[in-house]
Design a protein around this motif. Sequence first.
Motif, short mmCIF file in Angstrom:
data_model
loop_
_atom_site.label_atom_id
_atom_site.label_comp_id
_atom_site.label_asym_id
_atom_site.label_seq_id
_atom_site.Cartn_x
_atom_site.Cartn_y
_atom_site.Cartn_z
N ASN A 1 3.40 108.08 74.99
CA ASN A 1 2.19 108.54 75.67
C ASN A 1 1.47 107.39 76.36
N SER A 2 1.72 106.16 75.93
CA SER A 2 1.02 105.01 76.51
C SER A 2 1.83 104.35 77.62
N ASN A 3 3.14 104.27 77.50
CA ASN A 3 4.01 103.68 78.53
C ASN A 3 4.70 104.80 79.29
N GLN B 1 10.04 104.39 58.73
CA GLN B 1 11.27 104.52 59.50
C GLN B 1 10.95 104.64 60.98
N LYS B 2 11.72 103.93 61.82
CA LYS B 2 11.54 104.00 63.26
C LYS B 2 12.05 105.34 63.77
N ARG B 3 11.31 105.93 64.70
CA ARG B 3 11.73 107.18 65.30
C ARG B 3 11.64 107.05 66.81
N LEU B 4 12.51 107.75 67.49
CA LEU B 4 12.54 107.74 68.95
C LEU B 4 11.68 108.88 69.47
N TYR B 5 10.63 108.52 70.21
CA TYR B 5 9.70 109.49 70.79
C TYR B 5 9.50 109.20 72.26
N ARG B 6 9.02 110.21 72.99
CA ARG B 6 8.55 109.98 74.35
C ARG B 6 7.18 109.32 74.22
N ILE C 1 13.65 116.69 77.64
CA ILE C 1 13.59 117.97 76.94
C ILE C 1 13.80 117.80 75.45
N ILE C 2 14.75 116.93 75.07
CA ILE C 2 15.13 116.78 73.67
C ILE C 2 14.18 115.89 72.87
N MET C 3 13.74 114.78 73.44
CA MET C 3 12.90 113.84 72.70
C MET C 3 11.52 114.43 72.42
N PRO C 4 11.05 114.35 71.18
CA PRO C 4 9.71 114.86 70.89
C PRO C 4 8.63 113.94 71.44
N ASN C 5 7.45 114.49 71.64
CA ASN C 5 6.31 113.71 72.09
C ASN C 5 5.85 112.80 70.97
N GLN C 6 5.20 111.70 71.31
CA GLN C 6 4.83 110.69 70.32
C GLN C 6 3.88 111.23 69.27
N TYR C 7 2.90 112.01 69.65
CA TYR C 7 1.88 112.47 68.70
C TYR C 7 1.98 113.97 68.47
N GLN C 8 3.08 114.42 67.90
CA GLN C 8 3.24 115.83 67.58
C GLN C 8 3.22 116.02 66.10
N GLY D 1 7.68 109.74 79.99
CA GLY D 1 7.56 108.83 78.86
C GLY D 1 8.87 108.49 78.18
N VAL D 2 9.99 108.90 78.77
CA VAL D 2 11.30 108.66 78.15
C VAL D 2 11.61 107.16 78.13
N CYS D 3 11.50 106.49 79.25
CA CYS D 3 11.82 105.06 79.30
C CYS D 3 10.85 104.24 78.45
N GLY D 4 9.59 104.62 78.46
CA GLY D 4 8.61 103.94 77.62
C GLY D 4 8.91 104.10 76.15
N GLY D 5 9.34 105.28 75.76
CA GLY D 5 9.70 105.54 74.37
C GLY D 5 10.92 104.76 73.93
N ILE D 6 11.92 104.71 74.80
CA ILE D 6 13.12 103.93 74.51
C ILE D 6 12.77 102.45 74.39
#
Length: 63
Positions: free
Chosen positions: A10-12, A3-8, A56-63, A17-22
């Motif tokens: 770490n690479s973009n 399943q796709k998940r929305l994360y902040r 603040i709301i979006m989790p980090n990619q590798y948590q 990292g919000v825009c990169g995650g989106i």
Amino acid sequence: MEQKRLYRSNSNKMIAGVCGGIAEYINLDPTVVRLLWVLLCFMGGTGVIAYIIAAIIMPNQYQ
């Protein structure tokens, strides 16, 4: 199927990292998302508030 998940991202990442995650979530170039976000910032300033809330709301990619 994963399943796709929305994360902040770490690479973009430029600030948080919000825009990169989106961009990764919707399979779009991060530069396009950043430009659209800047336009939101200049159109009433809601983009700045939305970015802070998303960071603040979006989790980090590798948590």
